[in-house]
Design a protein around this motif. Structure first.
Motif, PDB file in Angstrom:
ATOM      1  N   MET A   1      41.994  -1.558  -2.375  1.00  0.00           N
ATOM      2  CA  MET A   1      41.775  -0.220  -2.891  1.00  0.00           C
ATOM      3  C   MET A   1      40.364   0.203  -2.540  1.00  0.00           C
ATOM      4  N   ARG A   2      40.214   1.312  -1.882  1.00  0.00           N
ATOM      5  CA  ARG A   2      38.887   1.811  -1.506  1.00  0.00           C
ATOM      6  C   ARG A   2      38.206   2.515  -2.673  1.00  0.00           C
ATOM      7  N   CYS A   3      36.914   2.280  -2.801  1.00  0.00           N
ATOM      8  CA  CYS A   3      36.105   2.953  -3.812  1.00  0.00           C
ATOM      9  C   CYS A   3      36.056   4.444  -3.459  1.00  0.00           C
ATOM     10  N   PRO A   4      36.365   5.328  -4.407  1.00  0.00           N
ATOM     11  CA  PRO A   4      36.325   6.765  -4.092  1.00  0.00           C
ATOM     12  C   PRO A   4      34.909   7.311  -3.924  1.00  0.00           C
ATOM     13  N   PHE A   5      33.897   6.499  -4.262  1.00  0.00           N
ATOM     14  CA  PHE A   5      32.512   6.960  -4.178  1.00  0.00           C
ATOM     15  C   PHE A   5      31.829   6.528  -2.885  1.00  0.00           C
ATOM     16  N   CYS A   6      31.952   5.230  -2.550  1.00  0.00           N
ATOM     17  CA  CYS A   6      31.245   4.728  -1.356  1.00  0.00           C
ATOM     18  C   CYS A   6      32.194   4.272  -0.246  1.00  0.00           C
ATOM     19  N   ARG A   7      33.507   4.331  -0.493  1.00  0.00           N
ATOM     20  CA  ARG A   7      34.556   3.964   0.476  1.00  0.00           C
ATOM     21  C   ARG A   7      34.624   2.473   0.785  1.00  0.00           C
ATOM     22  N   ASN A   8      33.941   1.635   0.008  1.00  0.00           N
ATOM     23  CA  ASN A   8      34.024   0.192   0.177  1.00  0.00           C
ATOM     24  C   ASN A   8      35.451  -0.259  -0.163  1.00  0.00           C
TER      25      ASN A   8
END
Length: 151
Positions: A1-8
């Motif tokens: 799952m990608r972080c919606p803030f930093c795309r990690n």
């Protein structure tokens, strides 16, 4: 799952909760890079396979709309439609299969609809089972009367 803030792409699950009687899992996640938290929702997808072979997600709204048409002019309230759609979905999910033919959805509707309103049941069954004669109706009415005597 990608972080919606930093795309990690890496995060860890902080908390999990079941929602909607266990049909949905809500997860609180923390990004391993930026440390910010976000929520994800996981739901098992139930697919309906149409006669044409096309697959689409199960829809309670479609069940409600079909039953509402059969109940037109009958004394049935919106809560009863929602309850019936919920019963149908539970019945289908209890089979444990991810894809179900649309024909099986119709069969799952017939039982709860029969309990809800017998006239609406006859209307729905006449279309669903393609009644082609008065005898088809008479047989179904005889079955309803027989079931009423058994109760």
């Amino acid at each position: 799952m990608r972080c919606p803030f930093c795309r990690n792409s890496e995060s860890r699950v902080v908390d999990s909760r079941e929602v909607d009687e266990g049909q949905v899992i809500r997860r609180r996640r923390s990004c391993t890079t930026c440390g910010r938290r976000f929520t994800t929702v996981e739901e098992a997808v139930l697919a309906v396979v149409k006669r044409s072979g096309v697959t689409e997600p199960f829809s309670r709204d479609k069940v409600v709309n079909g039953v509402r048409r059969a109940c037109q002019g009958r004394p049935v309230d919106d809560d009863a439609f929602q309850h019936l759609a919920h019963r149908v979905e539970e019945s289908i999910r209890s089979t444990g299969v991810a894809e179900i033919p649309s024909h099986e959805v119709g069969l799952a509707i017939l039982g709860p609809l029969r309990d809800l309103d017998e006239v609406a049941y006859l209307r729905f069954a006449s279309v669903y089972r393609s009644f082609s004669s008065v005898e088809d109706f008479e047989k179904e009415i005889a079955d309803l009367r027989g079931a009423a005597r058994d109760d």
